[in-house]
Design an enzyme around this catalytic site. Structure first.
Site, mmCIF file in Angstrom:
data_model
loop_
_atom_site.group_PDB
_atom_site.id
_atom_site.type_symbol
_atom_site.label_atom_id
_atom_site.label_comp_id
_atom_site.label_asym_id
_atom_site.label_seq_id
_atom_site.Cartn_x
_atom_site.Cartn_y
_atom_site.Cartn_z
ATOM 1 N N CYS A 66 0.830 -1.203 0.000
ATOM 2 C CA CYS A 66 0.000 0.000 0.000
ATOM 3 C C CYS A 66 0.868 1.258 0.000
ATOM 4 O O CYS A 66 2.091 1.203 0.083
ATOM 5 C CB CYS A 66 -0.910 -0.002 1.226
ATOM 6 S SG CYS A 66 0.004 0.076 2.780
ATOM 7 N N ALA A 69 3.215 1.707 2.887
ATOM 8 C CA ALA A 69 4.439 0.907 2.732
ATOM 9 C C ALA A 69 5.437 1.650 1.850
ATOM 10 O O ALA A 69 6.651 1.634 2.104
ATOM 11 C CB ALA A 69 4.123 -0.465 2.150
ATOM 12 N N ARG A 100 13.073 -3.339 6.118
ATOM 13 C CA ARG A 100 13.652 -2.972 4.823
ATOM 14 C C ARG A 100 15.179 -3.062 4.790
ATOM 15 O O ARG A 100 15.785 -2.869 3.752
ATOM 16 C CB ARG A 100 13.193 -1.573 4.409
ATOM 17 C CG ARG A 100 11.781 -1.541 3.841
ATOM 18 C CD ARG A 100 11.751 -1.836 2.343
ATOM 19 N NE ARG A 100 12.393 -0.791 1.570
ATOM 20 C CZ ARG A 100 12.657 -0.871 0.278
ATOM 21 N NH1 ARG A 100 12.349 -1.958 -0.398
ATOM 22 N NH2 ARG A 100 13.246 0.114 -0.349
ATOM 23 N N HIS A 199 5.248 6.383 -2.719
ATOM 24 C CA HIS A 199 6.517 7.014 -3.113
ATOM 25 C C HIS A 199 6.259 8.449 -3.568
ATOM 26 O O HIS A 199 6.949 9.380 -3.166
ATOM 27 C CB HIS A 199 7.180 6.267 -4.280
ATOM 28 C CG HIS A 199 7.360 4.794 -4.055
ATOM 29 N ND1 HIS A 199 7.212 3.875 -5.067
ATOM 30 C CD2 HIS A 199 7.668 4.088 -2.941
ATOM 31 C CE1 HIS A 199 7.438 2.665 -4.581
ATOM 32 N NE2 HIS A 199 7.710 2.763 -3.305
#
Lengths: 484, 509
Positions: A66, A69, A100, A199
């Site tokens: 999503c 994230a 990550r 992003h």
């Protein structure tokens, strides 16, 4: 690129038909647009033949995540000297906690906060009465706990956008109170269709709340560059940085793996932005180009062929000194690359690879596999856009199977039928694939290995592909009394 | 050059090389604008102080490193424990990706779960269309025997009504009317993953017992065992079944993930593998009793089961000698079966081992954290080992848990120094470990940061364990499980002893 092999496009077209027909009609029609093979037309233009960046079909088990994230896990999370608040219920921050592998140097909980899970932990009362007041008080408490933090990002989880909270107002107020940066980020998980919008929203946050706001004293030199969109997974950005510095460039900002807020703020002072993950940070590069006239250049530091090509491409933007340095750097490391290939190619030659990763690696790593003599027979992205697929076709042979936003069903079918020697994908895909007896490497987290970038990273990449493909365990799948 | 083809260095050794150390130093000095080292060192020291601890415990809004997940994770775990069950999350798709990743990272096994990918339009119009399409696609592609539905917070905030939505999907023939579709509302902003487990198990029972058909219980001789949300379920469930089989008990293990999350690699991936059968789940209404092994993970479920006329009982993650004794005696009481000698012998071996090692355990101070039942069961075991549980933290513990833990501590002089902390997080634990140090820390993998910061020797026991492999393939339950936990504790104690002094570097201990 130079590696010569063919892929059975007709067989792959058959697979696509089989996959599509397994769906109910409406879903099959939608999915058909996302499955294709690489084709080259008479003019020599290659295309992947798929649509992308479209809503996932409900119920098919998309592998996508999503916006949260994408914003927290990818872009904001690695900035080490800021506190990143997962604003909402406890889960999102929990599942993304330390997952990550954005390596960094710093003291956790004192001047660095990357491997922490800091959340407003929404309760029912926050849903009913709103979470703004709680958020304000929370930031006061965090100031007491973490006085050395350089600022805060507020990463909204789903409920925030649904209950009408005004995190922008809170951010402005708390920025004034704390005299620190406080950035609201509207990355609720229901926004957009994948990590990708996260992003973009995170890039917009950097644009609107950081760049140009806090001018640093900085005397720009002729070789100042930003290394953009390397998240330092397993330390990736460091061998990359090393190459650029050895070329004589000054990396004045490294985004966002192992970065500090100062490196983000300083970015407009650079001469050029060098971008690795185009998908996640092209937005901010375009913004800096429009606003400050800073050009940007995509590069690829996976495998010696692409590294050398990229180093020359970067050097071409500078003077002869840098260009000569680039040649020296390539000459220095080529023996290492040759030795790695000499060692591993005999074990990997002709092995067939299927990839399914995020928004960059399904193309960027292709040549690195080919450097080792391996063949990429299928590739796809979780959340790429059309411009990514345009950049992909040139990396792949005609007939290569392309799957955009592939579901668990489709991946399982393709792997079962194509029987690759290696699958490179994520944690969700790993164990089911291995049950089939097919070697696997996680290509988001480097399977807890890395770095894979740069020449130093290529050696690790080659070693890891070998240890996966040639593990003795794969000969033990069938009980000997059953092996026919 | 730090790298070579002969000896490939990955991140573990590569970044120790001088070339990289210089790179780090240069980056820090030239570009990072970090606080001076002295200031960082000063703040680091300050965080170890009582003054900082008091400020830390005054927090009411900021939650820092809570060892706790949200409801639907527990619901998806619960859904995975039934035959042919596809966990289905109604709401945002990112949640499903997180749950699958989280479970896979712990169990090192495949974890499946579909979502219906609700986005902004669903936020406005509701998620009915997503659910109808999602159920149809899920059923067509994955051919489950049941679809087990929970919700994300998005669907909860907009108020989607699962019951009526699922009925609509069946009316529209998106899925067959007789396809079992148990469901539970699992808002992330209420409780934690254990609440979601409870809601889902209750949802599954109530679907089969009330919704699919209104069943009338016809009490028989079986007993139901509900193991709870357990990271060691693959091995623990097998151990529970072994005990029950040895006793000759007629039972149903409700929600059995022992095969789901521990399936063999044999060349074929089997999406559905093991689990409690649907038939047994329906018939579970006819049991004469239901025994939960995790009281705090099954509160609503047991209340519901009790309304069907069954005797219900709950334990708290039975662990150690007394915990396992209590389990066996409770099963004997509920089933009328005797405890066989074979188990008494196993018990004797455990007691033998504890007696052998007692001197090394006595008086060792322990901090522990995790889910309330697990922490309670472990606390009880530590007390019988003569160890002293000091900081006992359950971030998702209730007031009842706190009281019960206090009562437990009061039963032993080894409990004198213990405090039960509910609603606290691992940043609180950090202050506790600095200000009131202990000999051992026990908890999930997140505890590794506390070990690094405070130097407290750490043992991984709980959920999740991401950074050690295969712990879940060996039991923590029963006498055998207690032996395993005992050995882990002893090994850590001996490692510390070996590392601490050249003089006392004894060959025999």
């Amino acid at each position: 690129m130079s590696l010569d092999y063919t892929v059975d496009g007709a067989f792959n077209e058959g697979l696509i038909k089989e996959a599509v027909e397994a769906h109910p009609e409406k879903a099959g029609k939608k999915r058909a647009r996302h499955l294709g093979t690489v084709k080259t037309d008479a003019e020599g233009t290659s295309t992947c033949g798929v649509k992308s960046n479209i809503k996932s079909v409900p119920g098919v088990m998309t592998q996508r995540g999503c916006a949260y994230a994408g914003a927290k896990g990818v872009v904001w999370g690695p900035i080490k000297d800021m506190v990143h608040i997962s604003h909402g219920p406890v889960g999102c921050g929990h599942y993304s906690w330390s997952q990550r592998r954005n390596y960094f140097n710093g003291t956790v909980g004192i001047d660095s906060f990357v491997t922490m899970q800091i959340t407003s932990d929404f309760q029912e009362r926050d849903i009913v009465f709103g979470g703004d007041k709680n958020l304000e008080k929370m930031i006061d408490e965090l100031e007491t706990m973490f006085p050395l933090t350089k600022g805060y990002s507020i990463l909204s989880e789903c409920p925030i956008g649904l209950i009408g909270d005004d995190i922008e107002a809170v951010s402005k107020k708390k920025a004034k109170d704390t005299e620190k940066l406080v950035v609201p980020c509207r990355c609720e998980g229901f926004r957009g269709i994948s990590q990708s919008l996260g992003h973009h929203i995170a890039n917009d946050g950097i644009r609107d709340w950081i760049l140009g706001k806090n001018e640093q004293e900085w005397e720009t030199g002729p070789y100042d560059v930003n290394l953009i969109a390397d998240y330092n997974i397993g330390g990736d950005a460091w061998p990359s940085r090393k190459l650029l510095e050895e070329m004589g460039l000054r990396v004045i900002g490294q985004w966002t793996g192992d970065s500090t807020l100062a490196e983000i703020e300083r970015a407009p002072k650079a001469k050029i932005n060098l971008i690795h993950c185009y998908r996640s940070m092209n937005y901010i590069c375009r913004h800096m180009e429009e606003t400050w006239g800073i050009p940007w250049l995509e590069y690829n530091f996976f495998g010696p062929t692409q590294i050398a090509k990229s180093l020359r491409k970067i050097a071409a933007k500078f003077d002869e000194t840098i260009q000569a340095n680039a040649e020296k750097v390539i000459a220095k490391y080529q023996p290492l690359a040759d030795a790695v290939i000499a060692k591993y190619q005999p074990r990997l030659d002709g092995k067939r690879v299927m990839l399914f990763v995020g928004g960059l690696r399904p193309r960027h790593t292709a040549t690195a596999y080919e450097d080792l003599g391996m063949q990429v027979i299928g590739s796809g992205y979780e959340f790429a856009h059309n411009d990514d697929y345009q950049r992909t076709a040139e990396y792949l042979k005609d007939g290569t199977l392309i799957y955009d936003d592939a579901s668990e069903y489709e991946l399982e079918l393709f792997i079962e039928k194509l029987k690759p020697d290696l699958v490179g994908s994520g944690i969700k895909e790993k164990y089911g694939t291995q049950k089939m007896g097919v070697p696997f490497r996680q290509m988001h987290s480097w399977d807890y290995s890395g770095p894979y970038h740069g020449y130093d990273g290529f050696a690790v990449f080659a070693r890891d592909m070998d240890l996966a493909v040639n593990a003795p365990v794969w000969s033990k799948i069938k009980a000997p009394w059953k092996a026919a | 050059m730090p790298q070579s083809a002969d000896t490939v260095k990955d991140h573990i050794s590569l970044f120790q090389e001088p070339e990289y150390k210089e790179l780090f130093a240069h980056k820090k000095e030239q570009y990072e604008c970090r606080h001076p080292d002295e200031e960082v060192a000063k703040q680091l020291e300050y965080t170890k102080s009582w003054e900082y601890r008091e400020k830390n415990f005054a927090r009411q809004h900021a939650v820092i490193n809570p060892p706790r997940a949200c409801q639907p994770l527990g619901a998806v775990f619960a859904a995975a424990g039934f035959e042919g069950s596809m966990p289905y999350v109604h709401g945002s798709q990112g949640c499903a990706a997180y749950f699958r990743s989280h479970l896979s990272r712990h169990f090192k096994d495949a974890s499946v779960c579909v979502s219906d990918s609700m986005t902004e339009d669903a936020a406005v119009f509701g998620g009915l269309a997503n659910l109808v399409d999602g159920l149809q696609n899920c059923n067509t592609l994955y051919k489950p025997k049941m679809i087990t539905i929970s919700t994300t917070c998005m669907a909860e905030v907009i108020g989607d009504d699962l019951s009526s939505f699922i009925n609509t999907a069946k009316e529209k023939e998106a899925i067959p009317a007789d396809l079992p579709t148990p469901f539970a509302h699992t808002p992330s902003f209420v409780g934690s993953h254990i609440t979601g487990y409870d809601n889902m198990i209750k949802g599954i029972f109530s679907y089969f017992w009330d919704r699919e058909a209104q069943l009338t219980p016809t009490p028989g001789g079986k007993i139901n065992i509900i193991p709870g949300f357990d990271g060691y379920a693959p091995a623990n469930n097998r151990e529970i079944k072994r005990y029950l089989d040895l006793m000759g008990v007629d039972y149903t293990l409700v929600c059995d993930v022992s095969d789901t999350f521990d399936s063999p690699t044999d060349g074929t991936y089997k999406m559905y593998y093991g689990g409690t059968t649907i038939e047994d789940t329906r018939a579970a209404i006819n049991a004469k009793a239901t025994l939960s092994l995790q009281e705090f993970s099954t509160e609503k479920t047991l209340d519901y089961v009790a309304t069907k006329g069954q005797t219900v009982a709950a334990l708290n993650s039975p662990m150690g000698v007394s915990g396992t004794d209590a389990f066996l005696m409770k099963v004997a009481e509920l089933s009328g079966k005797a405890i066989p000698e074979a188990l008494e012998i196993e018990r004797g071996r455990l007691v033998d081992a504890i007696a052998d090692s007692n001197a090394w355990l006595h008086g060792k101070r322990v901090a522990l954290f995790g889910d309330p039942d697990v922490v309670y069961g472990l606390t009880a075991f530590l007390l019988e080992l003569g160890m002293e549980p000091i900081h006992i933290l359950a971030s998702n513990g209730s007031a009842e848990w706190e009281q019960k833990t206090k009562d437990l501590l009061a039963t032993s002089r080894f409990g004198d120094g213990g405090t039960a902390w509910r609603g606290k997080d691992l940043w609180h634990m950090r202050s506790l470990l600095f200000t009131e140090p202990v000999d051992l820390l026990i908890g999930s993998s997140y505890g590794k940061y506390l070990e690094k910061d405070t130097g407290t020797p750490f043992i991984r026991l709980g959920f999740p364990v991401f950074d050690r492999h295969h712990h879940h393939r060996f039991p923590t339950f029963g006498y055998q499980g207690a032996l395993r936990v005992l050995v882990e504790i002893l090994d850590r104690i001996f490692e510390v002893a070996d590392a601490s002094s050249d003089i006392s570097y004894d060959l025999t201990r």
